[in-house]
Write a protein that holds these residues in place. Structure first.
Motif, PDB file in Angstrom:
ATOM      1  N   GLN A 134       0.826  -1.204   0.000  1.00  0.00           N
ATOM      2  CA  GLN A 134       0.000   0.000   0.000  1.00  0.00           C
ATOM      3  C   GLN A 134       0.858   1.252   0.000  1.00  0.00           C
ATOM      4  OE1 GLN A 134      -3.180   0.105  -0.570  1.00  0.00           O
ATOM      5  NE2 GLN A 134      -3.278   2.326  -0.433  1.00  0.00           N
ATOM      6  N   LYS A 135       2.016   1.205   0.615  1.00  0.00           N
ATOM      7  CA  LYS A 135       2.941   2.347   0.605  1.00  0.00           C
ATOM      8  C   LYS A 135       3.361   2.647  -0.840  1.00  0.00           C
ATOM      9  CE  LYS A 135       7.144   3.858   2.981  1.00  0.00           C
ATOM     10  NZ  LYS A 135       8.215   3.434   3.882  1.00  0.00           N
ATOM     11  N   GLU A 136       3.581   1.579  -1.616  1.00  0.00           N
ATOM     12  CA  GLU A 136       3.914   1.765  -3.032  1.00  0.00           C
ATOM     13  C   GLU A 136       2.734   2.354  -3.798  1.00  0.00           C
ATOM     14  OE1 GLU A 136       5.392  -1.916  -4.639  1.00  0.00           O
ATOM     15  OE2 GLU A 136       6.943  -2.067  -3.108  1.00  0.00           O
ATOM     16  N   VAL A 137       1.519   1.927  -3.454  1.00  0.00           N
ATOM     17  CA  VAL A 137       0.322   2.485  -4.083  1.00  0.00           C
ATOM     18  C   VAL A 137       0.222   3.978  -3.790  1.00  0.00           C
ATOM     19  CG1 VAL A 137      -2.217   2.452  -4.034  1.00  0.00           C
ATOM     20  CG2 VAL A 137      -0.951   0.303  -4.143  1.00  0.00           C
ATOM     21  N   VAL A 138       0.547   4.371  -2.565  1.00  0.00           N
ATOM     22  CA  VAL A 138       0.523   5.795  -2.203  1.00  0.00           C
ATOM     23  C   VAL A 138       1.492   6.567  -3.097  1.00  0.00           C
ATOM     24  CG1 VAL A 138       1.121   7.479  -0.398  1.00  0.00           C
ATOM     25  CG2 VAL A 138      -0.236   5.462   0.179  1.00  0.00           C
ATOM     26  N   ALA A 197       2.283  10.227  -7.631  1.00  0.00           N
ATOM     27  CA  ALA A 197       2.901  10.525  -8.929  1.00  0.00           C
ATOM     28  C   ALA A 197       1.835  10.813  -9.987  1.00  0.00           C
ATOM     29  CB  ALA A 197       3.786   9.360  -9.363  1.00  0.00           C
ATOM     30  N   GLN A 198       0.769  10.035  -9.984  1.00  0.00           N
ATOM     31  CA  GLN A 198      -0.311  10.265 -10.946  1.00  0.00           C
ATOM     32  C   GLN A 198      -0.975  11.622 -10.703  1.00  0.00           C
ATOM     33  OE1 GLN A 198      -2.749   6.808 -10.358  1.00  0.00           O
ATOM     34  NE2 GLN A 198      -1.470   5.502 -11.658  1.00  0.00           N
ATOM     35  N   ALA A 199      -1.194  11.947  -9.441  1.00  0.00           N
ATOM     36  CA  ALA A 199      -1.790  13.244  -9.115  1.00  0.00           C
ATOM     37  C   ALA A 199      -0.877  14.381  -9.547  1.00  0.00           C
ATOM     38  CB  ALA A 199      -2.088  13.326  -7.625  1.00  0.00           C
ATOM     39  N   LEU A 200       0.418  14.232  -9.333  1.00  0.00           N
ATOM     40  CA  LEU A 200       1.382  15.259  -9.728  1.00  0.00           C
ATOM     41  C   LEU A 200       1.369  15.460 -11.245  1.00  0.00           C
ATOM     42  CD1 LEU A 200       3.626  17.208  -8.905  1.00  0.00           C
ATOM     43  CD2 LEU A 200       5.230  15.303  -9.100  1.00  0.00           C
ATOM     44  N   GLN A 207      -1.075  14.833 -13.282  1.00  0.00           N
ATOM     45  CA  GLN A 207      -2.347  15.456 -13.653  1.00  0.00           C
ATOM     46  C   GLN A 207      -2.330  16.953 -13.332  1.00  0.00           C
ATOM     47  OE1 GLN A 207      -5.738  13.671 -11.820  1.00  0.00           O
ATOM     48  NE2 GLN A 207      -7.204  14.904 -12.960  1.00  0.00           N
ATOM     49  N   ILE A 208      -1.798  17.301 -12.166  1.00  0.00           N
ATOM     50  CA  ILE A 208      -1.757  18.708 -11.760  1.00  0.00           C
ATOM     51  C   ILE A 208      -0.826  19.506 -12.673  1.00  0.00           C
ATOM     52  CG2 ILE A 208      -0.982  20.252  -9.906  1.00  0.00           C
ATOM     53  CD1 ILE A 208      -2.058  17.982  -7.966  1.00  0.00           C
ATOM     54  N   LYS A 209       0.320  18.937 -12.993  1.00  0.00           N
ATOM     55  CA  LYS A 209       1.271  19.645 -13.859  1.00  0.00           C
ATOM     56  C   LYS A 209       0.769  19.750 -15.297  1.00  0.00           C
ATOM     57  CE  LYS A 209       5.640  19.101 -11.465  1.00  0.00           C
ATOM     58  NZ  LYS A 209       7.033  18.672 -11.575  1.00  0.00           N
ATOM     59  N   SER A 210      -0.088  18.822 -15.690  1.00  0.00           N
ATOM     60  CA  SER A 210      -0.591  18.864 -17.069  1.00  0.00           C
ATOM     61  C   SER A 210      -1.618  19.971 -17.269  1.00  0.00           C
ATOM     62  CB  SER A 210      -1.190  17.518 -17.470  1.00  0.00           C
ATOM     63  OG  SER A 210      -2.393  17.287 -16.761  1.00  0.00           O
ATOM     64  N   ASP A 211      -2.165  20.464 -16.176  1.00  0.00           N
ATOM     65  CA  ASP A 211      -3.118  21.567 -16.245  1.00  0.00           C
ATOM     66  C   ASP A 211      -2.332  22.868 -16.374  1.00  0.00           C
ATOM     67  OD1 ASP A 211      -5.199  23.316 -16.127  1.00  0.00           O
ATOM     68  OD2 ASP A 211      -5.793  22.817 -14.070  1.00  0.00           O
ATOM     69  N   LEU A 212      -2.015  23.236 -17.608  1.00  0.00           N
ATOM     70  CA  LEU A 212      -1.179  24.408 -17.873  1.00  0.00           C
ATOM     71  C   LEU A 212      -1.946  25.719 -17.733  1.00  0.00           C
ATOM     72  CD1 LEU A 212       0.796  23.027 -20.935  1.00  0.00           C
ATOM     73  CD2 LEU A 212       1.519  23.128 -18.547  1.00  0.00           C
ATOM     74  N   VAL A 255      -1.344  17.912  -4.497  1.00  0.00           N
ATOM     75  CA  VAL A 255      -1.085  16.465  -4.479  1.00  0.00           C
ATOM     76  C   VAL A 255      -1.546  15.875  -3.151  1.00  0.00           C
ATOM     77  CG1 VAL A 255       0.726  14.697  -4.438  1.00  0.00           C
ATOM     78  CG2 VAL A 255       0.809  16.511  -6.152  1.00  0.00           C
ATOM     79  N   THR A 256      -1.195  16.518  -2.062  1.00  0.00           N
ATOM     80  CA  THR A 256      -1.550  16.024  -0.736  1.00  0.00           C
ATOM     81  C   THR A 256      -3.060  15.963  -0.540  1.00  0.00           C
ATOM     82  OG1 THR A 256       0.494  16.918   0.160  1.00  0.00           O
ATOM     83  CG2 THR A 256      -1.236  16.422   1.738  1.00  0.00           C
ATOM     84  N   SER A 257      -3.780  16.930  -1.075  1.00  0.00           N
ATOM     85  CA  SER A 257      -5.231  16.973  -0.873  1.00  0.00           C
ATOM     86  C   SER A 257      -6.018  16.219  -1.933  1.00  0.00           C
ATOM     87  CB  SER A 257      -5.702  18.426  -0.796  1.00  0.00           C
ATOM     88  OG  SER A 257      -5.456  19.076  -2.038  1.00  0.00           O
ATOM     89  N   ASP A 258      -5.334  15.647  -2.911  1.00  0.00           N
ATOM     90  CA  ASP A 258      -6.032  14.866  -3.937  1.00  0.00           C
ATOM     91  C   ASP A 258      -6.807  13.728  -3.269  1.00  0.00           C
ATOM     92  OD1 ASP A 258      -6.103  14.077  -7.018  1.00  0.00           O
ATOM     93  OD2 ASP A 258      -5.750  12.234  -5.858  1.00  0.00           O
ATOM     94  N   PRO A 259      -8.085  13.539  -3.604  1.00  0.00           N
ATOM     95  CA  PRO A 259      -8.890  12.523  -2.920  1.00  0.00           C
ATOM     96  C   PRO A 259      -8.336  11.096  -3.061  1.00  0.00           C
ATOM     97  CG  PRO A 259     -10.154  13.590  -4.676  1.00  0.00           C
ATOM     98  CD  PRO A 259      -8.859  14.296  -4.566  1.00  0.00           C
ATOM     99  N   TYR A 260      -7.750  10.786  -4.195  1.00  0.00           N
ATOM    100  CA  TYR A 260      -7.172   9.448  -4.374  1.00  0.00           C
ATOM    101  C   TYR A 260      -5.939   9.262  -3.490  1.00  0.00           C
ATOM    102  CZ  TYR A 260     -10.276   9.066  -8.393  1.00  0.00           C
ATOM    103  OH  TYR A 260     -11.381   9.014  -9.205  1.00  0.00           O
ATOM    104  N   VAL A 261      -5.164  10.321  -3.356  1.00  0.00           N
ATOM    105  CA  VAL A 261      -3.965  10.268  -2.507  1.00  0.00           C
ATOM    106  C   VAL A 261      -4.374  10.132  -1.041  1.00  0.00           C
ATOM    107  CG1 VAL A 261      -1.942  11.560  -1.701  1.00  0.00           C
ATOM    108  CG2 VAL A 261      -2.513  11.528  -4.135  1.00  0.00           C
TER     109      VAL A 261
END
Length: 140
Positions: A46-50, A55-58, A60-65, A78-84
């Motif tokens: 689960q730590k690896e899943v986190v 990384a996926q959230a990051l 996605q956030i960086k892709s929003d130019l 990233v910290t507040s992303d619901p999936y994270v």
């Protein structure tokens, strides 16, 4: 597999039935240690899943130019992303469960030592006269 509460209740040694306690000690200890081990590996996975979710959230956030963000804003997003937060909560739950079972496993190891001592005391009581037993107890 029995519940944590079942194994916790089995830590108590029935001095009136030491033979049963001795026979069951290894089985109980193995079951508890196995559960702790499995939970440890689940927590590690689960730590690896986190990390992957972060990384996926990051990405996605960086892709929003359309939004210019500071490093701190990106970290906060990233910290507040619901999936994270969901992945982290699951990791924390698994880590707490592992820690609880690991402590119980240590308890069963100590229970084994206590059983060994009780058997020795019982053996001495069976083979010694009362005066020798009293002297031995006073010297310890």
């Amino acid at each position: 597999m029995q519940s944590y509460e079942y194994f916790e209740s089995r830590l108590r040694i029935d001095k009136n039935d030491l033979s049963k306690e001795i026979l069951e000690q290894v089985e109980l200890t193995v079951k508890v240690m196995n559960e702790a081990h499995l939970l440890r590996w689940e927590a590690e996975r689960q730590k690896e899943v986190v990390s992957e979710t972060e990384a996926q959230a990051l990405i996605q956030i960086k892709s929003d130019l359309s939004k210019k963000r500071t490093v701190d804003e990106v970290k906060a997003a990233v910290t507040s992303d619901p999936y994270v937060t969901s992945a982290r909560a699951k990791y924390i739950d698994l880590k707490e469960a592992h820690d609880k079972w690991a402590i119980l496993a240590d308890g069963f190891k100590n229970r084994g030592y206590a059983l060994r001592e009780l058997v020795e005391i019982y053996r001495q009581e069976m083979t010694s006269d009362p005066a020798t037993i009293a002297t031995a107890r006073l010297s310890n």
